[in-house]
Design a protein around this motif. Structure first.
Motif, PDB file in Angstrom:
ATOM      1  N   LYS A  85       0.902  -1.012   0.098  1.00 53.04           N
ATOM      2  CA  LYS A  85       0.077  -0.125  -0.030  1.00 53.04           C
ATOM      3  C   LYS A  85       0.920   1.194  -0.064  1.00 53.04           C
ATOM      4  CE  LYS A  85      -4.205  -1.467   2.151  1.00 53.04           C
ATOM      5  NZ  LYS A  85      -5.130  -1.416   3.297  1.00 53.04           N
ATOM      6  N   ILE A  86       0.307   2.173  -0.602  1.00 52.33           N
ATOM      7  CA  ILE A  86       1.112   3.495  -1.004  1.00 52.33           C
ATOM      8  C   ILE A  86       0.888   4.235   0.681  1.00 52.33           C
ATOM      9  CG2 ILE A  86       1.038   5.732  -2.122  1.00 52.33           C
ATOM     10  CD1 ILE A  86       0.051   4.476  -4.388  1.00 52.33           C
ATOM     11  N   LYS A  87       2.105   4.584   1.156  1.00 53.08           N
ATOM     12  CA  LYS A  87       2.381   5.229   2.383  1.00 53.08           C
ATOM     13  C   LYS A  87       2.163   6.874   2.159  1.00 53.08           C
ATOM     14  CE  LYS A  87       5.226   1.768   4.792  1.00 53.08           C
ATOM     15  NZ  LYS A  87       6.517   1.738   5.625  1.00 53.08           N
ATOM     16  N   THR A  88       1.070   7.281   2.670  1.00 55.39           N
ATOM     17  CA  THR A  88       0.586   8.542   2.674  1.00 55.39           C
ATOM     18  C   THR A  88       0.915   9.367   3.779  1.00 55.39           C
ATOM     19  OG1 THR A  88      -1.756   8.113   3.277  1.00 55.39           O
ATOM     20  CG2 THR A  88      -1.078   8.209   0.942  1.00 55.39           C
ATOM     21  N   SER A  89       1.426  10.662   3.596  1.00 53.91           N
ATOM     22  CA  SER A  89       1.530  11.451   4.780  1.00 53.91           C
ATOM     23  C   SER A  89       0.536  12.495   5.150  1.00 53.91           C
ATOM     24  CB  SER A  89       2.936  12.324   4.551  1.00 53.91           C
ATOM     25  OG  SER A  89       2.850  13.027   3.289  1.00 53.91           O
ATOM     26  N   SER A 175      -7.560   5.947   4.099  1.00 57.14           N
ATOM     27  CA  SER A 175      -6.764   7.096   3.457  1.00 57.14           C
ATOM     28  C   SER A 175      -5.980   6.347   2.386  1.00 57.14           C
ATOM     29  CB  SER A 175      -5.610   7.563   4.361  1.00 57.14           C
ATOM     30  OG  SER A 175      -4.685   6.630   4.803  1.00 57.14           O
ATOM     31  N   ALA A 176      -5.773   4.971   2.199  1.00 56.64           N
ATOM     32  CA  ALA A 176      -5.119   4.418   0.797  1.00 56.64           C
ATOM     33  C   ALA A 176      -6.097   3.992  -0.304  1.00 56.64           C
ATOM     34  CB  ALA A 176      -4.000   3.506   1.208  1.00 56.64           C
ATOM     35  N   LYS A 177      -7.397   3.770  -0.079  1.00 58.63           N
ATOM     36  CA  LYS A 177      -8.669   3.217  -0.916  1.00 58.63           C
ATOM     37  C   LYS A 177      -9.060   4.231  -1.841  1.00 58.63           C
ATOM     38  CE  LYS A 177     -11.965  -0.267  -0.655  1.00 58.63           C
ATOM     39  NZ  LYS A 177     -12.893  -0.854   0.496  1.00 58.63           N
ATOM     40  N   GLY A 178      -8.643   4.126  -3.158  1.00 61.35           N
ATOM     41  CA  GLY A 178      -9.169   5.269  -4.045  1.00 61.35           C
ATOM     42  C   GLY A 178     -10.450   5.325  -4.092  1.00 61.35           C
ATOM     43  N   ARG A 179     -11.208   4.145  -4.235  1.00 62.61           N
ATOM     44  CA  ARG A 179     -12.712   4.237  -4.525  1.00 62.61           C
ATOM     45  C   ARG A 179     -13.358   4.965  -3.392  1.00 62.61           C
ATOM     46  NH1 ARG A 179     -17.214   1.142  -3.350  1.00 62.61           N
ATOM     47  NH2 ARG A 179     -18.982   1.177  -5.229  1.00 62.61           N
ATOM     48  N   PHE A 180     -12.861   4.675  -2.048  1.00 66.38           N
ATOM     49  CA  PHE A 180     -13.440   5.228  -0.918  1.00 66.38           C
ATOM     50  C   PHE A 180     -13.290   6.676  -1.012  1.00 66.38           C
ATOM     51  CE2 PHE A 180     -13.826   6.680   3.596  1.00 66.38           C
ATOM     52  CZ  PHE A 180     -14.749   6.111   3.809  1.00 66.38           C
ATOM     53  N   LYS A 181     -12.115   7.236  -1.465  1.00 68.10           N
ATOM     54  CA  LYS A 181     -11.686   8.584  -1.472  1.00 68.10           C
ATOM     55  C   LYS A 181     -12.415   9.604  -2.407  1.00 68.10           C
ATOM     56  CE  LYS A 181      -7.322   8.473  -1.725  1.00 68.10           C
ATOM     57  NZ  LYS A 181      -5.835   8.760  -1.685  1.00 68.10           N
ATOM     58  N   VAL A 182     -12.730   8.632  -3.646  1.00 70.55           N
ATOM     59  CA  VAL A 182     -13.612   9.394  -4.759  1.00 70.55           C
ATOM     60  C   VAL A 182     -15.049   9.901  -4.144  1.00 70.55           C
ATOM     61  CG1 VAL A 182     -14.542   9.270  -6.794  1.00 70.55           C
ATOM     62  CG2 VAL A 182     -12.094   8.444  -6.527  1.00 70.55           C
TER      63      VAL A 182
END
Length: 213
Positions: A85-89, A175-182
């Motif tokens: 998973k992409i680690k986001t800050s 914070s790393a799930k694209g569909r949820f963020k959209v």
């Protein structure tokens, strides 16, 4: 009658699945309540259970998970997926958007554009959303009952999205799930548009009242 089989399918959201046994022609229904443990089963797990036949309907009771290569592979797959998973800050801009939205209602109240209740409502629903995200993250870590994404989105749509953004930034949850963020940002845009319209019409009404006075 004690049996050993493999969970061939499992619906974790609904909490039930079906077991395949080599000595049985039909699959055996199993519900999450049949397990005497907090661990959540997955498809491919080996399970030992008591076979119960009530009125011609066969189901499993007193089930317990067994160690199996299938379970280990699934666990390893989850670890690999998590490591990829992409680690986001934390993004200060997103935090500013969340706090500013609540601040707008406080400012509108101080300028007598809006009554107090919209500020109180947004503050409470945002706090509720933040706590709900925190509960869901805790449930994910403990492998227990989760809160559906539909409910999380509903809280955001009802005005609690500042709490959702704070949860993403502070708790690193969803914070790393694209569909949820959209979907979340669509709810945010809808909320901001509606609230901006309400503030605008309230301000215009206030100006009308001043001119009439």
């Amino acid at each position: 009658m004690s049996q050993i089989g493999v969970i061939e399918s499992w619906d974790d959201a609904k909490g039930f699945g079906f077991i395949r046994c080599n000595n049985l022609k039909q699959q055996v229904f199993i519900h999450i309540s049949a397990f005497n443990t907090k661990l959540r089963p997955v498809a491919g797990d080996s399970v030992e259970f008591d076979l119960v036949n009530k009125r011609g309907k066969v189901h499993a009771e007193n089930a317990r998970l067994l160690k199996s290569s299938a379970t280990q592979k699934i666990a390893q797959g989850k670890k690999t997926k998590a490591s990829n998973k992409i680690k986001t800050s934390s993004n200060p801009l997103i935090l500013l958007i969340a706090v500013s939205f609540i601040g707008v209602f406080a400012l509108a109240y101080s300028l007598a554009i809006l009554p107090l209740w919209p500020f109180v409502y947004i503050s409470i629903i945002s706090l509720m959303t933040l706590l709900t995200f925190a509960w869901d993250k805790r449930a994910a870590r403990n492998n227990s009952w989760r809160i559906s994404e539909a409910r999380l989105h509903l809280l955001s749509l009802l005005g609690g999205w500042p709490g959702a953004l704070l949860a993403q930034q502070w708790l690193r949850h969803k914070s790393a799930k694209g569909r949820f963020k959209v979907i979340l940002w669509l709810a945010i845009i809808s909320n901001i548009t509606i609230c901006a319209g309400l503030v605008y019409f309230a301000e215009q009404q206030q100006l009308i009242n001043i001119n009439l006075a």
